[in-house]
Design a protein around this motif. Structure first.
Motif, PDB file in Angstrom:
ATOM      1  N   PRO B 244      10.280  -0.691   4.591  1.00 42.08           N
ATOM      2  CA  PRO B 244      10.285   0.761   4.339  1.00 42.08           C
ATOM      3  C   PRO B 244       9.309   1.146   3.226  1.00 42.08           C
ATOM      4  O   PRO B 244       9.722   1.680   2.198  1.00 42.08           O
ATOM      5  N   ASP B 245       8.053   0.857   3.427  1.00 37.95           N
ATOM      6  CA  ASP B 245       7.027   1.171   2.426  1.00 37.95           C
ATOM      7  C   ASP B 245       5.755   1.577   3.160  1.00 37.95           C
ATOM      8  O   ASP B 245       5.009   0.715   3.641  1.00 37.95           O
ATOM      9  N   PRO B 246       5.491   2.880   3.239  1.00 40.32           N
ATOM     10  CA  PRO B 246       4.325   3.352   3.995  1.00 40.32           C
ATOM     11  C   PRO B 246       3.014   2.873   3.373  1.00 40.32           C
ATOM     12  O   PRO B 246       1.983   2.833   4.051  1.00 40.32           O
ATOM     13  N   ASP B 247       3.036   2.485   2.090  1.00 39.37           N
ATOM     14  CA  ASP B 247       1.800   2.069   1.427  1.00 39.37           C
ATOM     15  C   ASP B 247       1.525   0.578   1.572  1.00 39.37           C
ATOM     16  O   ASP B 247       0.539   0.066   1.029  1.00 39.37           O
ATOM     17  N   LEU B 248       2.400  -0.100   2.236  1.00 40.83           N
ATOM     18  CA  LEU B 248       2.242  -1.545   2.373  1.00 40.83           C
ATOM     19  C   LEU B 248       1.026  -1.837   3.260  1.00 40.83           C
ATOM     20  O   LEU B 248       0.912  -1.301   4.363  1.00 40.83           O
ATOM     21  N   LYS B 249       0.115  -2.694   2.783  1.00 38.30           N
ATOM     22  CA  LYS B 249      -1.104  -2.951   3.544  1.00 38.30           C
ATOM     23  C   LYS B 249      -1.702  -4.269   3.092  1.00 38.30           C
ATOM     24  O   LYS B 249      -1.744  -4.565   1.898  1.00 38.30           O
ATOM     25  N   TRP B 250      -2.165  -5.052   4.028  1.00 38.07           N
ATOM     26  CA  TRP B 250      -2.804  -6.326   3.658  1.00 38.07           C
ATOM     27  C   TRP B 250      -4.119  -6.055   2.970  1.00 38.07           C
ATOM     28  O   TRP B 250      -4.925  -5.254   3.449  1.00 38.07           O
ATOM     29  N   ASN B 251      -4.317  -6.685   1.828  1.00 41.35           N
ATOM     30  CA  ASN B 251      -5.567  -6.538   1.082  1.00 41.35           C
ATOM     31  C   ASN B 251      -6.371  -7.821   1.274  1.00 41.35           C
ATOM     32  O   ASN B 251      -6.103  -8.845   0.635  1.00 41.35           O
ATOM     33  N   GLU B 252      -7.360  -7.730   2.151  1.00 39.95           N
ATOM     34  CA  GLU B 252      -8.144  -8.906   2.554  1.00 39.95           C
ATOM     35  C   GLU B 252      -8.794  -9.561   1.332  1.00 39.95           C
ATOM     36  O   GLU B 252      -8.762 -10.780   1.164  1.00 39.95           O
ATOM     37  N   GLU B 253      -9.312  -8.705   0.475  1.00 37.85           N
ATOM     38  CA  GLU B 253     -10.059  -9.193  -0.688  1.00 37.85           C
ATOM     39  C   GLU B 253      -9.185 -10.020  -1.632  1.00 37.85           C
ATOM     40  O   GLU B 253      -9.528 -11.135  -1.996  1.00 37.85           O
ATOM     41  N   LYS B 254      -8.009  -9.422  -1.968  1.00 37.01           N
ATOM     42  CA  LYS B 254      -7.095 -10.118  -2.888  1.00 37.01           C
ATOM     43  C   LYS B 254      -6.335 -11.250  -2.210  1.00 37.01           C
ATOM     44  O   LYS B 254      -5.814 -12.144  -2.862  1.00 37.01           O
ATOM     45  N   GLY B 255      -6.218 -11.155  -0.890  1.00 32.89           N
ATOM     46  CA  GLY B 255      -5.399 -12.135  -0.181  1.00 32.89           C
ATOM     47  C   GLY B 255      -3.916 -11.897  -0.408  1.00 32.89           C
ATOM     48  O   GLY B 255      -3.093 -12.822  -0.360  1.00 32.89           O
ATOM     49  N   ASP B 258      -0.882  -5.133  -0.660  1.00 33.92           N
ATOM     50  CA  ASP B 258      -0.698  -4.032  -1.604  1.00 33.92           C
ATOM     51  C   ASP B 258       0.614  -3.349  -1.241  1.00 33.92           C
ATOM     52  O   ASP B 258       0.988  -3.313  -0.068  1.00 33.92           O
ATOM     53  N   PHE B 259       1.280  -2.804  -2.213  1.00 31.90           N
ATOM     54  CA  PHE B 259       2.545  -2.120  -1.902  1.00 31.90           C
ATOM     55  C   PHE B 259       2.696  -0.858  -2.728  1.00 31.90           C
ATOM     56  O   PHE B 259       1.961  -0.633  -3.694  1.00 31.90           O
ATOM     57  N   GLY B 260       3.625  -0.014  -2.326  1.00 31.14           N
ATOM     58  CA  GLY B 260       3.794   1.315  -2.922  1.00 31.14           C
ATOM     59  C   GLY B 260       4.408   1.263  -4.312  1.00 31.14           C
ATOM     60  O   GLY B 260       4.822   0.203  -4.799  1.00 31.14           O
TER      61      GLY B 260
END
Lengths: 281, 318, 281, 318
Positions: B244-255, B258-260
């Motif tokens: 339940p986190d709309p901002d959750l997204k894989w950050n390719e660069e950081k590996g 990212d989360f809200g």
């Protein structure tokens, strides 16, 4: 487990089913009551101990229900229809399992001893209940290891090891409370007096008990009674307590007539299976 | 040895990853910090019995009931190991319980959330035990020997519990519509509290630097939180549940994921005592303790009587 | 009763259903808790009084459920499917009735205030709960008599008469306990403090509250809040008690997120309908 | 008047069916007998709230729940009328309750049986209230005025309750297989205890003759029992239930039903305290009383404070 009673002559399949359920239901409901202590015990070590004992009873109940389900599934259609009055159990399509027996039978199809459905109240009442039951179980299961029914004998064999621990645990607590403080002595004495009326049922033979004993599947309750009386007297003496004698005994549990407590236990225990039917968990 | 050499000796041990043992010299603050942390951890185990204990009598199958009861019992066992570890530092269990009951000592805030459906047994096992393991595995190598050894036992069982929790969720997620909804609802309620279990952001964490130096803590809150999120998001995908986190997204660069933004107001509010169940949890523990007083008194009186009798027998026999 | 809201523009049928259920569920669960006292009250006259109040709440719940059932039966199929998550309610064939709503919805579909699901504990806690709720109900239903929804207005009209008695009863008990003995003062003060955290939810508007207020069906909770605060302060003063102020408020009930207590209430209350489905009583 | 003329006057009233009123002279034994009987009756109403109260929270429909709650509440009301009637004879309610709680005073033994299914709400209403009405209707013309007037109100409500109970049974009897079985099972369990409610056989009834003379009792136990059986058997037939008495048979000659032997051992055993629920019922009443002590103390303290303040105001104003 498989049914091994082909050599028994006075045997009726429904009686064996009911006999198995007497044991299973007593184990389940007792385990339920003991599990209510989990997280609320007076001493952390005892919280853990009583949960452990609850687990033993639950485990025994599961073995017995699995065996009972197998028996039920092998009944002829007429016996199946008459074995239980619970409408939802009758509606199960195909073979039933341990969970159907535990969660879809109504109170009148439950065959546990009245003693085990009595509420925990406090540590003294819980110990008194366990003391009477554990002592009975010890001698009962010791006899049952000799059953001609190999499945019951196997459950008995396993249970006996556990019950040997239970009887020691509850007897020690009887002694500790009886010979502890004035308050603990009064509390445990009252609890023993109050629950005495539920002890007669344990060793009073019903028709099912008699039929199973005659078939050499069930045990001789008279023998269990003698052992039970001797043992509880010995422990009570060491605990400086006085056991009641005689008096009127409450009965009916093994035949499906319960106290008002069982309905509440089942309402809580069975809620999920009834609110969310036909699902896998 | 001089005070300075005691300290040097202690520091040498830390530097060489040698365990500090109960009889070793240790700085007062090290002792205090450990007592606080271990007792807080022990309290968390004990209070943590309550939310799951809430479903023992209502578990939907006999197998699940047995597994749950065994799990809650294990938590009691963990409490026992940890109280014992803390006792080696010179505090009694009764003192620690006194601090719990008076509200002076804290326990993990996560247990102040209610367990509302059976799916919460899955979510708690999967997320809460999962987060706990992330926190606790490094503690198996913590500098204080008794604590490290207790954590080895605890972690072994916790990872078992975590798998059981995940299995409950998996079963629900592949079940009926209602079961799927139940699982998702539980995830929705437990997700944010779980990732708050790693504590405040590193910038706002009061005790972290010193604890790292003492090897009481081995990774920062944010490191552990990130690790937990990375692992758990994949598990949720596996069983088709949505974090339940709309901002959750894989950050390719950081590996990393990212989360809200975390609602730290809620976190501090629950710590302060305003969670949904703070009062109920504390009251349950206080009641257990108060109602058990006469039982403990009886046990003590009996054991003293026995001792006296044994002594008298010995004297009579002499 | 029939639905009279065709002139309302910002109206959504599901919101009205949920709004009606907020009121119905609060009345039912509160009535349930109060009815637990029946036969166990501290004074015979009060045993009768509290049972009478429980009956009022139960009666209000029935009127509201009947209206809610009517609304539900008039929903389109998509709204019907999404209105509730309780599987057994979804399986009802044909029109639903008051009993389906009460007995076949699971906890997450219940929209009662958290306050009313809190256990009775003792007379002080029961009175504190009633005092907060009755005072809210009094001002709430007074406003609701002005609803553009004639059915809700009619229920409000009838309830207001009853609530006028309830608020007097619980206020008098607050005063009696507050200005009674040292023990009663301490008990009622503790109870008021403990339950304070459940009062914010009553007058904190949810989306449904806002939509219904905008549609002139629901009431202005800000106005109710002001009246509520003034009135409880006055009673507390007479009772020589100190009301808490501010503090964190527990919420979620009106949106289906409850405390751990509701599950047990429903397990007991719904047991028969679930164990014996599809029967007439 | 002389003592003798008091007695004559009392006897005249009895003979002329004139009510005895609280301020009238009455023989000590008449007073004692009435106190015993009325308080026993009041206690029965109060204890009688418990077996039916047991199903309020579990009633199967909202309508049935409301009807049941109202009924149990009515029983409390009956208790109230009856305690008031007894108080006119010079005993306080607290004294009567003290006798109940100590076990000195009895209540109707029927309430020592458990209510195990919903059908028991039907059986209790139909049979127990039915039997009670048979006993009580004649008491509307009993010689002691306050008692007779209380009974008029009680009987009106009881016959309403009895119809409600019968309606529950009727609904079950025309319902599913399970409901039929539930109804029959309840009839089986409640039949014999109900017909024992009329008390011992006339030959064994201790107080009957004197009570008849005093017009406290107007029909014998056996007469009332026979009447109840004759009526109830027909009602059972109407809804297709079977009275659990193989010896039950219409006796054309007598114009009554013959019935089987009553198990008087069971009756006396329950009276002695060995019924299935004697301990639970008494404990429930004792708990309500003991837990309510602080509430009653508070109410008393408050009313005294109010009185004092009013007096002080009056003095200050004077």
């Amino acid at each position: 487990m498989s049914t091994q009673h082909s050599n028994v002559s006075t045997y009726q399949p429904v009686n064996l089913l009911y006999y198995t359920l007497q044991l299973a239901d007593t184990a389940l409901i007792n385990g339920h009551r003991l599990s209510e202590w989990c997280g609320h015990g007076p001493i952390l070590e005892q919280d853990i101990a009583i949960s452990n004992i609850a687990l033993d009873h639950l485990g025994a109940a599961r073995s017995l229900y699995q065996y009972a389900a197998e028996q039920f599934n092998n009944l002829n259609e007429a016996d199946k229809k008459n074995a239980f009055s619970s409408p939802l159990l009758q509606q199960v399509v195909g073979a039933i399992d341990e969970d159907d027996l535990a969660y879809l039978r109504d109170g009148w199809d439950y065959r546990n001893l009245l003693l085990v459905e009595q509420p925990n109240q406090d540590w003294a009442y819980t110990i008194a209940r366990s003391f009477y039951l554990d002592t009975f179980n010890f001698f009962f299961y010791r006899e049952l290891t000799q059953s001609k029914d190999k499945s019951l004998a196997a459950v008995a064999e396993k249970s006996l090891k556990e019950v040997t621990y239970h009887i020691r645990w509850s007897s020690e607590w009887i002694i500790r409370l009886g010979d502890g403080t004035a308050e603990s002595k009064e509390r445990i004495q009252n609890a023993l007096n109050e629950y005495w009326r539920f002890t007669g049922e344990m060793t009073h033979a019903t028709e099912v008990d008699n039929a199973m004993h005659a078939a050499e599947i069930g045990v001789d309750l008279a023998k269990v009674k003698a052992n039970w009386e001797e043992r509880i007297a010995k422990v009570a003496e060491e605990a400086t307590l006085t056991l009641p004698t005689g008096g009127w005994m409450q009965e009916g549990g093994k035949e499906g007539r319960h106290t008002e407590h069982l309905g509440y236990v089942l309402a809580e225990m069975q809620f999920m299976q009834r609110a969310y039917p036909n699902m896998e968990w | 040895m001089t005070a300075q050499s005691f300290e040097q000796h202690f520091q040498d041990k830390l530097d060489n990853e040698v365990s500090i043992e109960p009889r070793d010299w240790m700085p007062d603050d090290y002792r205090k910090t450990l007592i606080r942390q271990i007792s807080q951890h022990a309290h968390s185990e004990i209070v943590g019995m309550l939310p799951e204990g809430n479903w023992i009598t209502r578990a939907p199958s006999l197998r699940r009931k047995a597994v749950l009861l065994a799990k809650v019992q294990d938590e009691g066992g963990h409490g026992l190991y940890l109280y014992s570890a803390a006792e080696t530092l010179g505090i009694t269990r009764d003192e620690m319980l006194g601090q719990l009951h008076s509200g002076k000592a804290k326990y993990s805030s996560i247990f102040n959330y209610p367990t509302l459906t059976w799916a919460d047994m899955g979510a708690v096992g999967w997320l809460v035990d999962g987060a706990a393991i992330m926190n606790q595995v490094p503690l198996c190598r913590t500098s204080y020997g008794p604590y490290a050894r207790a954590m080895v036992r605890v972690c072994k069982e916790e990872s078992f519990h975590q798998r059981q929790g995940f299995e409950i969720m998996m079963r629900l997620a592949e079940g009926s519509e209602t079961q799927k909804k139940m699982a998702q609802d539980a995830l929705n309620r437990w997700w944010w509290p779980s990732i708050m279990m790693f504590g405040p952001k590193d910038d706002d964490s009061a005790h972290s630097a010193q604890s790292m130096a003492w090897r009481i803590k081995r990774f920062s809150n944010d490191e552990l939180r990130q690790k937990f999120i990375d692992v758990t998001v994949e598990q949720a995908k596996l069983i088709g549940l949505t974090i339940p986190d709309p901002d959750l997204k894989w950050n390719e660069e950081k590996g990393h994921y990212d989360f809200g933004a975390i609602n730290w107001d809620e976190f501090w509010n629950v710590v302060k005592g305003n969670g949904p169940c703070n009062k109920e949890r504390l009251a349950a523990r206080q009641n257990a303790w108060n109602n058990g007083a006469w039982v403990r008194d009886a046990a003590l009186a009996y054991s003293e009587k026995r001792k006296e009798r044994a002594e008298k027998q010995a004297v009579d026999a002499a």
